[in-house]
Design an enzyme around this catalytic site. Sequence first.
Site, PDB file in Angstrom:
ATOM      1  CB  SER A 281       4.389  -1.691  11.713  1.00  0.00           C
ATOM      2  OG  SER A 281       5.150  -0.387  12.280  1.00  0.00           O
TER       3      SER A 281
ATOM      4  CG  ASN B 119      -1.467   1.065   1.322  1.00  0.00           C
ATOM      5  OD1 ASN B 119      -1.665   2.323   0.536  1.00  0.00           O
ATOM      6  ND2 ASN B 119      -2.697   1.559   2.147  1.00  0.00           N
ATOM      7  CD1 TRP B 120       3.755   1.833  -2.564  1.00  0.00           C
ATOM      8  CD2 TRP B 120       3.604   1.929  -4.466  1.00  0.00           C
ATOM      9  NE1 TRP B 120       4.272   0.957  -3.292  1.00  0.00           N
ATOM     10  CE2 TRP B 120       4.519   0.981  -4.640  1.00  0.00           C
ATOM     11  CE3 TRP B 120       2.889   2.300  -6.314  1.00  0.00           C
ATOM     12  CZ2 TRP B 120       5.093   0.481  -6.390  1.00  0.00           C
ATOM     13  CZ3 TRP B 120       4.167   2.204  -7.431  1.00  0.00           C
ATOM     14  CH2 TRP B 120       4.354   1.454  -7.342  1.00  0.00           C
ATOM     15  CE  LYS B 121      -0.396   3.329   4.532  1.00  0.00           C
ATOM     16  NZ  LYS B 121      -0.203   3.299   5.928  1.00  0.00           N
TER      17      LYS B 121
ATOM     18  CG  HIS C 191      -6.325   1.609   5.298  1.00  0.00           C
ATOM     19  ND1 HIS C 191      -5.575   3.140   5.844  1.00  0.00           N
ATOM     20  CD2 HIS C 191      -4.788   1.664   4.385  1.00  0.00           C
ATOM     21  CE1 HIS C 191      -4.400   2.737   6.328  1.00  0.00           C
ATOM     22  NE2 HIS C 191      -4.296   1.029   6.116  1.00  0.00           N
TER      23      HIS C 191
ATOM     24  CD  GLU D 269      -3.802  -2.631   7.007  1.00  0.00           C
ATOM     25  OE1 GLU D 269      -2.706  -2.485   6.916  1.00  0.00           O
ATOM     26  OE2 GLU D 269      -4.070  -1.303   7.048  1.00  0.00           O
TER      27      GLU D 269
ATOM     28  N   GLY E 130       2.684  -1.137   4.243  1.00  0.00           N
ATOM     29  CA  GLY E 130       2.662   0.326   3.995  1.00  0.00           C
ATOM     30  C   GLY E 130       4.069   0.705   3.710  1.00  0.00           C
ATOM     31  N   GLY E 131       4.967   1.120   4.565  1.00  0.00           N
ATOM     32  CA  GLY E 131       6.439   1.537   4.387  1.00  0.00           C
ATOM     33  C   GLY E 131       7.322   0.809   4.080  1.00  0.00           C
TER      34      GLY E 131
ATOM     35  CD  GLU F 206      -3.193   5.802   6.633  1.00  0.00           C
ATOM     36  OE1 GLU F 206      -2.718   5.974   5.620  1.00  0.00           O
ATOM     37  OE2 GLU F 206      -2.276   5.210   7.622  1.00  0.00           O
TER      38      GLU F 206
ATOM     39  N   GLY G 163       2.608   1.860  10.332  1.00  0.00           N
ATOM     40  CA  GLY G 163       2.883   3.439  10.711  1.00  0.00           C
ATOM     41  C   GLY G 163       3.929   3.949  11.413  1.00  0.00           C
TER      42      GLY G 163
HETATM   43  P1  PGA Z   1       3.077   0.305   7.131  1.00  0.00           P
HETATM   44  O1  PGA Z   1       1.149   0.224   7.230  1.00  0.00           O
HETATM   45  O2  PGA Z   1       2.569  -1.195   6.931  1.00  0.00           O
HETATM   46  O3  PGA Z   1       3.566   1.467   7.159  1.00  0.00           O
HETATM   47  O4  PGA Z   1       2.969   0.285   8.908  1.00  0.00           O
HETATM   48  C1  PGA Z   1       0.704  -0.780   6.609  1.00  0.00           C
HETATM   49  C2  PGA Z   1      -0.626  -0.213   5.857  1.00  0.00           C
HETATM   50  O5  PGA Z   1      -1.227   1.361   6.423  1.00  0.00           O
HETATM   51  O6  PGA Z   1      -1.894  -0.888   5.379  1.00  0.00           O
END
Ligand code: PGA
Length: 252
Positions: A212, A9-11, A94, A166, A233-234, A96, A172
Site C-alpha cells: 500500500s 508490480n502490475w500483477k 511474492h 512486504e 502494486g496499486g 501472492e 492491497g
Molecule cells: P500494493 O501491492 O502496493 O497494491 O499493496 C504491493 C505488492 O504486492 O507488491
Amino acid sequence: MRKPVMAGNWKMNKTRDEALQFIYAINQEVPPFEEVETVICASDVLLRDLVKRQGEDLKIGAQNMHFKEKGAFTGETSPRLLETTGVSYVLIGHSERREMFNETDESVNQKLLAAFEYDLTPILCVGESLQVREEGKTDLYVEAQIKKAFSNVSKEEALTVIVAYEPIWAIGTGKTATPMQAEETIAAIRTVLTSLYGKEIADQIRILYGGSVTPANVKELLQQKNIDGALVGGASLEASSFLSLVNAAKNK
Ligand code: PGA
C-alpha cells in the site's frame, strides 16, 4: 551509498494497449538510471513488447519464473525463456505466489539461484502475515525466510539481490506499515544479511518496502535509514502516480 529502486508490480492487470500507453507516457520522464533504478514488472505476455519500447532509463521485469531451464512444466516460464525477452529483473517469492500458488522457501531459493545463472536481477519478496505480527514473531519469521532464500548464495551473488519486505497484511489493503514498523523489520533483515555476509556486503544490498505504498506515504517511508525504495502494486498502475513515486525515490 545504495542506489534507490522503484519497482512497479502490475500483477494481472493491463492489456497490451494499456501497457504500451503507460510506457510511452513515462519513458521520457523517469530519472537517469544512475540515480534511480526504475522497474516495471509485468505479465509474461507483455514482456517482449515492453522491452522493445522501454526508454533507456526504464527496466522491465517478470513477476515469477520456474527454476528449471526447460522441460515438461506446462504453463511455466523458465529463466532461459525470460532471458530471450530481454528482461533484466524478476520478482521471486511474492506473497501472492507463496499463498496462492504453493511457493515454498525451498522453491524460492531455487529460483534465486536460477536467476543468477541467467543474469536476472532478483527482487526477493519476504513478509509476515497479520497473525505472525500479532504474535510478535515478525523478525523471527522474516529472518527464517531470508536465511532459507539465501542458502548457497555467494557473497558476489548476494550483492545483486534486491530484497522487498512486504507485510502481507499491508498488500492491497490500504493499510501501510508505519515508517517505523517498516524500518524496524528492514533493519532486522539487514542484521540477518550481516550475519550471513558481513557488514560490508549487507550495507550494499538494497531493501525495499512494499504494501500500500502511495505518493502520499512514500516520502516518509523513504526517509528511513534502511529503506532503499519500494515495490508498488496499486499505485504503479497510473503513470502519474508511478512517476511521483519514482521522483520521490530520486530525491531520497
Ligand atoms: P500494493 O501491492 O502496493 O497494491 O499493496 C504491493 C505488492 O504486492 O507488491
